[in-house]
Design a protein around this motif. Structure first.
Motif, short mmCIF file in Angstrom:
data_model
loop_
_atom_site.label_atom_id
_atom_site.label_comp_id
_atom_site.label_asym_id
_atom_site.label_seq_id
_atom_site.Cartn_x
_atom_site.Cartn_y
_atom_site.Cartn_z
N ARG A 213 0.82 -1.22 0.00
CA ARG A 213 0.00 0.00 0.00
C ARG A 213 0.84 1.26 0.00
NH1 ARG A 213 -3.16 2.81 4.48
NH2 ARG A 213 -4.96 3.77 3.42
N SER A 225 -3.59 7.08 2.39
CA SER A 225 -4.97 7.48 2.64
C SER A 225 -5.44 8.51 1.61
CB SER A 225 -5.12 8.05 4.06
OG SER A 225 -4.25 9.16 4.25
N ASP A 228 -6.16 6.63 -1.63
CA ASP A 228 -7.42 5.91 -1.50
C ASP A 228 -8.61 6.85 -1.73
OD1 ASP A 228 -6.18 3.54 -0.99
OD2 ASP A 228 -6.59 3.52 1.16
N ARG A 229 -8.54 8.05 -1.16
CA ARG A 229 -9.65 8.99 -1.31
C ARG A 229 -9.82 9.42 -2.77
NH1 ARG A 229 -7.80 11.06 3.73
NH2 ARG A 229 -6.56 12.67 2.67
N TRP A 231 -8.91 7.72 -5.47
CA TRP A 231 -9.44 6.56 -6.21
C TRP A 231 -10.93 6.39 -5.95
CZ3 TRP A 231 -7.85 1.99 -8.98
CH2 TRP A 231 -6.57 2.07 -9.55
N ARG A 232 -11.34 6.50 -4.71
CA ARG A 232 -12.76 6.31 -4.40
C ARG A 232 -13.62 7.34 -5.12
NH1 ARG A 232 -11.13 5.60 1.12
NH2 ARG A 232 -11.29 3.41 1.77
N ARG A 237 -13.58 2.88 -6.15
CA ARG A 237 -12.92 1.81 -5.39
C ARG A 237 -11.49 2.25 -5.11
NH1 ARG A 237 -12.42 -2.88 -10.09
NH2 ARG A 237 -11.65 -1.54 -11.77
N THR A 238 -10.84 1.57 -4.19
CA THR A 238 -9.47 1.90 -3.82
C THR A 238 -8.49 1.13 -4.70
OG1 THR A 238 -9.29 0.10 -2.21
CG2 THR A 238 -10.20 2.21 -1.42
N GLN A 241 -8.67 -2.52 -3.84
CA GLN A 241 -9.83 -3.22 -4.38
C GLN A 241 -9.64 -3.53 -5.87
OE1 GLN A 241 -12.69 -0.27 -3.11
NE2 GLN A 241 -13.49 -1.60 -1.49
#
Length: 298
Positions: A213, A225, A228-229, A231-232, A237-238, A241
């Protein structure tokens, strides 16, 4: 041929911040692999399936009805049916005799767009290409029958070249016909360079190693983090995922189209203990790896 309630492909939705049209370089690494070939009566006349790979049928005798995503398609003698994905229900007539070709097309991040089912008119060029594919697998199996069933393995480089040439020759005739029906394999259009860079990196990751990660995030100059935000918001999705979906696709393909034991499939994904693999697989598909393989064999 009759088609009811046919839908049109959705337009890609931009979702980034940079304003840069970034695309993952998918075509240089695209690969194809023959999974299954036979020329006979259908193995299953009426059933429901989850389409994972490119499935092509030619109706030599009889008819077929396919329902996918609320659309209904019917094909008759001489026509071709191509399924690119989704849940499908199929029903062949009792006198059906078909040529069936399953091909795995591996193009990282690319996805099929347009209708999930296409019915193509008779094509002499496509018949010649499928005949070449039949000859490429007939040396060891007899005419028109995949050697050894699922999990066909070639013996040497020369045989691999011969078969791959036939596969690409078939795709070379098929893809332009699909394009006329609006069925195309497209690369993602990503308006955020950070996502595009990280997607390329994730596509290159080995599937049998732990999820890195922080390393994926570091390559984009962001924290994990933050990435991830982003991508979401853009992809829904992250990165994890997205990577995890690649692993699940690998597991499903091996269980469907190889003679590998379930333990071998688990080890190829880095699972040392079988219960861990079974729990991971069940959490995503609702069935155990063993039940999934048994259902695919029916």
């Amino acid at each position: 041929m009759r088609i009811r309630n046919r839908s049109t492909p959705a337009e890609p939705v931009p979702g980034g911040e940079s304003g840069v049209d970034s695309r993952a370089p998918v075509w240089g690494g695209v690969r194809s692999r023959l999974l299954y070939y036979y020329r006979d009566v259908p193995t299953t006349f009426q059933a429901q399936f989850d389409t994972l790979n490119l499935i092509v049928w030619r109706l030599i005798k009889g008819t077929v009805r396919v329902v996918c995503s609320g659309n209904e398609y019917e094909a008759k003698v001489g026509e071709w049916v191509v399924v690119t994905g989704g849940q499908r229900e199929q029903e062949f007539s009792s006198d059906a005799y078909i040529e069936s070709i399953h091909i795995h097309v591996d193009a990282p991040a690319a996805e099929w767009a347009g209708p999930q089912v296409a019915v193509l008119s008779s094509s002499a060029a496509l018949v010649r290409a499928s005949a070449a594919l039949s000859r490429a697998v007939a040396d060891k199996s007899g005419p028109g029958r995949t050697p050894g069933g699922p999990g066909f393995q070639v013996d040497d480089f020369a045989e691999q070249v011969r078969q791959q040439g036939a596969v690409w020759g078939f795709l070379g005739q098929l893809v332009p016909l699909l394009q006329t029906q609006g069925v195309v394999l497209v690369e993602p259009v990503i308006d955020d360079d950070r996502i595009a860079r990280s997607m390329v990196q994730v596509d290159a990751l080995p599937l049998d190693k732990p999820w890195p990660r922080d390393a994926v995030a570091l390559a984009t100059g962001m924290s994990a983090s933050q990435l991830d935000r982003v991508w979401r918001r853009v992809q829904g999705r992250t990165p994890f995922q997205y990577w995890d979906a690649r692993r699940l696709r690998f597991a499903r393909e091996r269980l469907e189209h190889s003679a590998d034991s379930i333990k071998q499939v688990a080890l190829a994904l880095g699972f040392v203990h079988m219960p861990q693999f079974s729990n991971w697989f069940h959490a995503r598909l609702g069935v155990s790896p063993r039940s999934y393989r048994q259902n695919c064999a029916q």
